[in-house]
Design an enzyme around this catalytic site. Structure first.
Site, short mmCIF file in Angstrom:
data_model
loop_
_atom_site.label_atom_id
_atom_site.label_comp_id
_atom_site.label_asym_id
_atom_site.label_seq_id
_atom_site.Cartn_x
_atom_site.Cartn_y
_atom_site.Cartn_z
N TRP A 102 0.75 -1.34 0.10
CA TRP A 102 0.00 0.02 0.06
C TRP A 102 0.99 1.26 -0.03
CZ3 TRP A 102 -4.45 -0.30 -2.26
CH2 TRP A 102 -5.19 -1.74 -1.72
N ASP A 171 -1.54 6.65 6.31
CA ASP A 171 -2.55 6.08 5.97
C ASP A 171 -2.76 4.69 6.88
OD1 ASP A 171 -4.07 4.02 4.55
OD2 ASP A 171 -2.77 3.26 3.20
N LYS A 195 -12.58 -0.87 6.40
CA LYS A 195 -11.88 -2.08 7.09
C LYS A 195 -12.26 -2.07 8.77
CE LYS A 195 -8.72 -2.49 3.60
NZ LYS A 195 -7.83 -1.92 2.64
C1 LIG Z 1 -7.32 -1.29 1.79
C2 LIG Z 1 -5.99 -0.45 1.85
C3 LIG Z 1 -6.18 0.71 0.89
C4 LIG Z 1 -7.05 1.13 -0.41
O1 LIG Z 1 -8.21 1.39 0.09
P1 LIG Z 1 -9.20 1.51 -1.23
O2 LIG Z 1 -10.40 2.10 -0.37
O3 LIG Z 1 -9.59 0.37 -1.60
O4 LIG Z 1 -8.46 2.39 -2.10
C5 LIG Z 1 -4.99 1.69 1.06
N1 LIG Z 1 -4.15 1.40 2.13
C6 LIG Z 1 -4.08 0.36 2.99
C7 LIG Z 1 -3.19 0.29 4.21
C8 LIG Z 1 -5.08 -0.81 2.73
O5 LIG Z 1 -5.43 -1.55 3.86
#
Ligand SMILES: *Cc1c(COP(=O)(O)O)cnc(C)c1O
Length: 358
Positions: A102, A171, A195
């Site tokens: 990511w 993030d 999540k």
């Molecule tokens: C799932 C995830 C993303 C991507 O998320 P989207 O909403 O599908 O764009 C980015 N960073 C991390 C750490 C993730 O777990």
């Protein structure tokens, strides 16, 4: 009702109570005569939902009036692009830690916009891990620095938030509000909602207002953070249903007590890691000191056994345990809403499977 134990990495399990309350309110939201999905985003009923969702999240993260919480469509991936578009101007550079899939995606988007310094690199390391605190080579005068607190695919989590010396952006898609964090160390943090926060379709973005003001004014209005800050995410029609479920999920976190929830999260993960460590059969994918409490990853002696493990677990009501194709093996995503009973079920299954096949 036959709910399975859903170990999906995202979209992921939501609190049953939240789903049931939403179901009860679906057709006629608290006597409004319509669903949240059907009401105006300018009306007072929706406004109350919107304000409360923001207030509860800010309270849980300990954010003051200098922070804004924004709902932005396009998920966390859109943030990968919006961050450099807003904050990485000509003649500037930004620091990015390359910690896994990511954060690598985030840095690639930034490289399309401007100058990027990769300040640590462990993206492809096996066992998977995070950079050690003294491994980051921060750049003096960087426009901002970007980290990922939990790499969902590799199952590695940053235990200590580093001091980068420039505005820190995180993030936190897969570990937001899952453990004690000092959110004041950040200038901005964000998470794809699907999540730990609610349904897919948006990112929840917390940003210091004065930082948002520094963003570029020469990009389209919908891509500027200040638009969301100034208009309280109501410049255009926001994803109202997602925000409603997010607000209900935040109320659930508050009701559970975040300290209780954090403790429970650590206990859930430890139960699985204990089985891994107590066996010569299972092998953790991540280095011990960076093991994630949200995404537990491990391998079996052969890929055939991994396939068999997943097949038998699925038949026993444990879904989505297959690891991401880039690391293979097994991944159990056990976010806030994942019940302890599901972990106990998995742990029993793991022991039984080892006995039969080990
Ligand atoms: C799932 C995830 C993303 C991507 O998320 P989207 O909403 O599908 O764009 C980015 N960073 C991390 C750490 C993730 O777990």
């Amino acid at each position: 009702m036959s709910r399975v134990y859903n170990f999906s990495a995202g979209p992921a399990v939501l609190p049953l109570e939240v789903l049931q309350n939403a179901q009860a309110d679906l057709v006629d939201y608290k006597g409004c005569g319509m669903s949240v999905m059907e009401m105006s985003h300018r009306g007072k009923d929706y406004d109350a939902i919107h304000q409360e969702a923001i207030a509860t999240f800010k309270e849980l993260c300990g954010l003051g009036d200098d922070w804004s919480v924004c709902f932005i469509q396009g998920g966390a991936s859109m943030q990968f692009a919006m961050i450099p578009m807003n904050f990485l101007g000509a003649g500037q550079s930004a620091d990015y830690a390359n910690q896994g899939t990511w954060s690598n995606k985030a840095l690639k988007q930034a490289q399309m916009i401007g100058n990027v310094n990769v300040v640590a690199n462990c993206q492809k390391d096996i066992p998977t891990r995070m950079p050690a605190n003294d491994e980051f080579k921060w750049t003096a005068g960087a426009a901002y620095s970007h980290i990922c607190t939990n790499e969902t695919i590799s199952g590695a989590e940053l235990k200590v938030i580093p001091d980068s010396g420039s505005p820190l952006i995180g993030d936190m898609s897969s570990d937001i509000l899952s453990c004690e964090r000092d959110y004041s160390k950040f200038t901005m943090f964000y998470a794809g909602a699907q999540k730990n926060l609610g349904p897919s379709g948006m990112a929840v973005v917390a940003i210091r207002k004065e930082f948002a003001e520094k963003g570029s004014t020469s990009i389209p209005t919908m891509l500027q953070y200040r638009t969301y800050v100034d208009e309280n995410s109501l410049y255009n029609t926001p994803p109202t249903w997602g925000i409603y479920i997010f607000g209900e999920t935040m109320k659930w976190v508050k009701k559970m007590g975040k300290e209780n929830l954090f403790k429970l999260n650590a206990e859930k993960a430890k139960k699985i890691y204990d089985v891994i460590d107590g066996s010569g059969f299972y092998r953790g994918t991540a280095l011990k000191e960076y093991r994630s409490n949200m995404n537990v990853t491990w391998r079996l002696p052969t890929e055939e056994l991994e396939a068999q493990f997943i097949k038998e677990a699925t038949a026993a009501g444990m879904k989505s345990l297959k690891g991401h194709r880039s690391v293979g093996g097994i991944r159990a995503s056990i976010y806030n809403a994942f019940p302890m009973a599901g972990v106990d079920c998995l742990v029993d299954f793991m022991k039984e499977f080892e006995k039969k096949n080990g």
